[in-house]
Design a protein around this motif. Structure first.
Motif, PDB file in Angstrom:
ATOM      1  N   MET A  81       0.730  -1.295   0.009  1.00 45.27           N
ATOM      2  CA  MET A  81       0.037  -0.031   0.003  1.00 45.27           C
ATOM      3  C   MET A  81       0.689   1.438  -0.088  1.00 45.27           C
ATOM      4  N   LYS A  82       0.526   2.361  -0.885  1.00 45.21           N
ATOM      5  CA  LYS A  82       0.963   3.464  -0.850  1.00 45.21           C
ATOM      6  C   LYS A  82       0.018   4.503  -0.461  1.00 45.21           C
ATOM      7  N   ILE A  83       0.803   5.289   0.699  1.00 52.04           N
ATOM      8  CA  ILE A  83      -0.210   6.503   1.520  1.00 52.04           C
ATOM      9  C   ILE A  83       0.303   7.804   1.188  1.00 52.04           C
ATOM     10  N   SER A  84      -0.439   8.492   0.663  1.00 50.91           N
ATOM     11  CA  SER A  84       0.085  10.095   0.198  1.00 50.91           C
ATOM     12  C   SER A  84      -0.620  10.997   1.039  1.00 50.91           C
ATOM     13  N   ILE A  85      -0.032  11.932   1.557  1.00 49.61           N
ATOM     14  CA  ILE A  85      -0.652  12.895   2.220  1.00 49.61           C
ATOM     15  C   ILE A  85      -0.986  14.193   1.424  1.00 49.61           C
ATOM     16  N   ILE A  86      -2.304  14.796   1.610  1.00 46.47           N
ATOM     17  CA  ILE A  86      -2.212  15.744   0.726  1.00 46.47           C
ATOM     18  C   ILE A  86      -3.619  16.795   1.456  1.00 46.47           C
ATOM     19  N   ARG A  87      -3.412  18.219   1.246  1.00 48.40           N
ATOM     20  CA  ARG A  87      -4.623  18.788   1.674  1.00 48.40           C
ATOM     21  C   ARG A  87      -5.902  18.831   0.869  1.00 48.40           C
ATOM     22  N   PRO A  88      -7.208  18.643   1.254  1.00 50.77           N
ATOM     23  CA  PRO A  88      -8.343  18.423   0.853  1.00 50.77           C
ATOM     24  C   PRO A  88      -8.387  19.558  -0.369  1.00 50.77           C
ATOM     25  N   ARG A  89      -8.121  20.722  -0.579  1.00 52.02           N
ATOM     26  CA  ARG A  89      -8.007  21.709  -1.418  1.00 52.02           C
ATOM     27  C   ARG A  89      -7.244  21.433  -2.743  1.00 52.02           C
ATOM     28  N   ASP A  90      -6.120  20.651  -2.536  1.00 52.36           N
ATOM     29  CA  ASP A  90      -5.278  20.340  -3.612  1.00 52.36           C
ATOM     30  C   ASP A  90      -5.522  18.992  -4.325  1.00 52.36           C
ATOM     31  N   LEU A  91      -6.708  18.313  -3.816  1.00 51.63           N
ATOM     32  CA  LEU A  91      -7.348  17.136  -4.742  1.00 51.63           C
ATOM     33  C   LEU A  91      -7.247  17.354  -6.105  1.00 51.63           C
ATOM     34  N   GLY A  92      -6.909  16.722  -6.946  1.00 54.55           N
ATOM     35  CA  GLY A  92      -7.206  16.826  -8.429  1.00 54.55           C
ATOM     36  C   GLY A  92      -8.815  16.330  -8.927  1.00 54.55           C
ATOM     37  N   GLU A  93      -8.810  16.557 -10.175  1.00 56.31           N
ATOM     38  CA  GLU A  93     -10.122  16.205 -10.573  1.00 56.31           C
ATOM     39  C   GLU A  93     -10.338  14.677 -10.495  1.00 56.31           C
ATOM     40  N   ALA A  94      -9.118  13.840 -10.829  1.00 59.30           N
ATOM     41  CA  ALA A  94      -9.417  12.550 -10.922  1.00 59.30           C
ATOM     42  C   ALA A  94      -9.515  11.956  -9.598  1.00 59.30           C
ATOM     43  N   GLU A  95      -8.929  12.396  -8.394  1.00 62.94           N
ATOM     44  CA  GLU A  95      -8.853  11.991  -7.147  1.00 62.94           C
ATOM     45  C   GLU A  95     -10.258  12.513  -6.521  1.00 62.94           C
ATOM     46  N   VAL A  96     -10.829  13.519  -6.726  1.00 56.75           N
ATOM     47  CA  VAL A  96     -12.348  13.776  -6.280  1.00 56.75           C
ATOM     48  C   VAL A  96     -13.285  13.046  -7.135  1.00 56.75           C
ATOM     49  N   LYS A  97     -13.107  12.636  -8.444  1.00 57.85           N
ATOM     50  CA  LYS A  97     -13.937  11.902  -8.763  1.00 57.85           C
ATOM     51  C   LYS A  97     -13.950  10.399  -8.426  1.00 57.85           C
ATOM     52  N   ARG A  98     -12.670   9.969  -8.203  1.00 61.34           N
ATOM     53  CA  ARG A  98     -12.703   8.692  -7.381  1.00 61.34           C
ATOM     54  C   ARG A  98     -13.297   8.595  -6.057  1.00 61.34           C
ATOM     55  N   TRP A  99     -13.349   9.691  -5.327  1.00 63.76           N
ATOM     56  CA  TRP A  99     -13.748   9.767  -4.044  1.00 63.76           C
ATOM     57  C   TRP A  99     -15.293   9.776  -4.166  1.00 63.76           C
ATOM     58  N   ARG A 100     -15.932  10.444  -5.287  1.00 61.21           N
ATOM     59  CA  ARG A 100     -17.396  10.568  -5.433  1.00 61.21           C
ATOM     60  C   ARG A 100     -17.826   9.128  -5.860  1.00 61.21           C
ATOM     61  N   ASP A 101     -16.927   8.468  -6.643  1.00 60.97           N
ATOM     62  CA  ASP A 101     -17.285   7.281  -7.365  1.00 60.97           C
ATOM     63  C   ASP A 101     -17.470   6.021  -6.014  1.00 60.97           C
ATOM     64  N   LEU A 102     -16.552   6.180  -5.274  1.00 59.80           N
ATOM     65  CA  LEU A 102     -16.602   5.346  -4.040  1.00 59.80           C
ATOM     66  C   LEU A 102     -17.788   5.695  -3.210  1.00 59.80           C
ATOM     67  N   GLN A 103     -18.303   6.683  -3.083  1.00 64.09           N
ATOM     68  CA  GLN A 103     -19.736   7.196  -2.281  1.00 64.09           C
ATOM     69  C   GLN A 103     -20.807   6.650  -3.188  1.00 64.09           C
ATOM     70  N   LEU A 104     -20.822   6.749  -4.428  1.00 68.23           N
ATOM     71  CA  LEU A 104     -22.096   6.471  -5.062  1.00 68.23           C
ATOM     72  C   LEU A 104     -22.095   4.713  -5.200  1.00 68.23           C
ATOM     73  N   THR A 105     -20.792   4.106  -5.448  1.00 71.78           N
ATOM     74  CA  THR A 105     -20.925   2.843  -5.263  1.00 71.78           C
ATOM     75  C   THR A 105     -21.287   2.263  -4.037  1.00 71.78           C
ATOM     76  N   HIS A 106     -21.185   2.817  -2.933  1.00 67.50           N
ATOM     77  CA  HIS A 106     -21.255   2.119  -1.352  1.00 67.50           C
ATOM     78  C   HIS A 106     -22.059   3.284  -0.806  1.00 67.50           C
ATOM     79  N   PRO A 107     -23.404   3.066  -0.646  1.00 70.56           N
ATOM     80  CA  PRO A 107     -24.296   3.947  -0.237  1.00 70.56           C
ATOM     81  C   PRO A 107     -24.292   4.192   1.190  1.00 70.56           C
ATOM     82  N   ASP A 108     -23.440   3.329   1.988  1.00 64.49           N
ATOM     83  CA  ASP A 108     -23.234   3.596   3.578  1.00 64.49           C
ATOM     84  C   ASP A 108     -22.257   4.875   3.440  1.00 64.49           C
TER      85      ASP A 108
END
Length: 358
Positions: free
Chosen positions: A1-28
């Motif tokens: 596993m690789k863990i990178s630390i970043i400020r939320p405001r510095d998340l890229g479009e692809a990272e935000v999309k992946r975050w939202r995709d996880l939320q859409l895929t998993h209703p909880d």
């Protein structure tokens, strides 16, 4: 596993999309408190602590996001700690990480939580208390929700209908605005809520400028929904909640004390459910707490947990000494209705005495 630390405001479009995709895929994970907008907003306005996101990757790509706040001595909390009714790691339900290794990568000695999704395996060994958060289920539409609620608590809903009719007769026709973009409406809600905090002996959240700016930001961007209940031309109660797709998180309800005898908060919640159902929202998370009226509106419950993950560090030891006895006392009060009512009376008495002294 690789863990990178970043400020939320510095998340890229692809990272935000992946975050939202996880939320859409998993209703909880659909809660607004777990959405990237919430972490980005707190990062923007809260200066007292460091807000970060741990981005966890394996050979397939990003598998998890862990948003957190880092305070003095490496003490960590969920983002917006004290304001959130749901916390956790944004990851598939079966993903199990080494919690202490995750904290080490984040530079944390301890991570303290009080509204964590209880099913998440990464933190399951560290629960000290488990509770539930009530949810209004609108997936079948408002009428289906209302029928089930009336069957579960007929006396409560009969009282609500009676008081709403009386409010209409005494003050004026009752109407509800589901979404107001008027800044004056938001200022009035914050004034009502501040008065309630003072009246009941609680800490006034709106005395903190960063929270005021955060709420204003969410209102302006549409992530927050401000609803207002009127009787004639009189605003009677308001509610400011956060919306993420089909989920509404109840956040700041308030009312004009002059109309308290009509139970405007109860009336407002029923109208909120109707408004949400008409705007594509299928559930309202009402938050943990000892509010008796929630029993008459609850459709189901989300298991949540309180606890802490700690590494062997001086900061973790200091944190234990400062917080654990207090958390146990608070938990005992929340879990015992008689103690809750007694504590509520003590706080209100303290507030009255403080007000007279002032």
């Amino acid at each position: 596993m690789k863990i990178s630390i970043i400020r939320p405001r510095d998340l890229g479009e692809a990272e935000v999309k992946r975050w939202r995709d996880l939320q859409l895929t998993h209703p909880d994970l659909a809660s607004p408190f777990l959405a990237p907008e919430f972490a980005i907003g707190v990062d923007r306005f809260r200066a007292e602590c460091t807000v970060r996101v741990a981005v966890v990757e394996d050979a397939t790509g990003i598998v998890a996001f862990f948003p957190y706040e880092r305070g003095a001595l490496g003490t960590g909390h969920p983002v917006g700690f004290g304001l959130t009714d749901l916390q956790g790691i944004i990851a598939p339900p079966g993903l199990r990480l080494n919690a202490r290794a995750l904290l080490r990568a984040c530079g944390l000695g301890v991570w303290d939580f009080d509204h964590l999704l209880a099913h998440q395996p990464t933190f399951a060994p560290f629960h000290s208390v488990r509770r539930v958060e009530p949810v209004m289920d609108l997936s079948g539409g408002f009428d289906a929700f209302a029928d089930k609620a009336r069957q579960a608590a007929p006396k409560t809903h009969k009282t609500i209908r009676y008081k709403e009719r009386k409010l209409g007769r005494d003050v004026g026709e009752v109407r509800y605005v589901f979404s107001s973009d008027d800044r004056a409406d938001l200022r009035r809600l914050m004034e009502w809520k501040s008065a309630q905090y003072t009246r009941t002996g609680r800490t006034d959240r709106f005395a903190r400028p960063w929270i005021v700016r955060l709420v204003q930001h969410f209102h302006e961007t549409g992530f927050g929904v401000l609803s207002v209940l009127y009787a004639g031309d009189e605003p009677v109660s308001s509610h400011f909640g956060l919306r993420n797709g089909h989920v509404m998180a109840g956040w700041f309800p308030a009312y004009d004390l002059r109309f308290g005898k009509y139970s405007p908060g109860m009336i407002g919640h029923v109208h909120l459910a109707r408004g949400c159902a008409g705007h594509g929202i299928t559930e309202i998370a009402m938050g943990r707490g000892g509010k008796e009226f929630k029993e008459g509106l609850t459709s189901r419950e989300i298991p949540i947990a309180e606890g802490r993950v700690a590494r062997t560090t001086p900061g973790a030891g200091v944190h234990w000494l400062r917080t654990t006895p207090l958390n146990k006392a608070r938990g005992a009060v929340l879990d015992n209705p008689a103690l809750y009512k007694r504590a509520d009376r003590v706080l209100k008495t303290y507030a009255r005495l403080k007000g007279r002294a002032g």
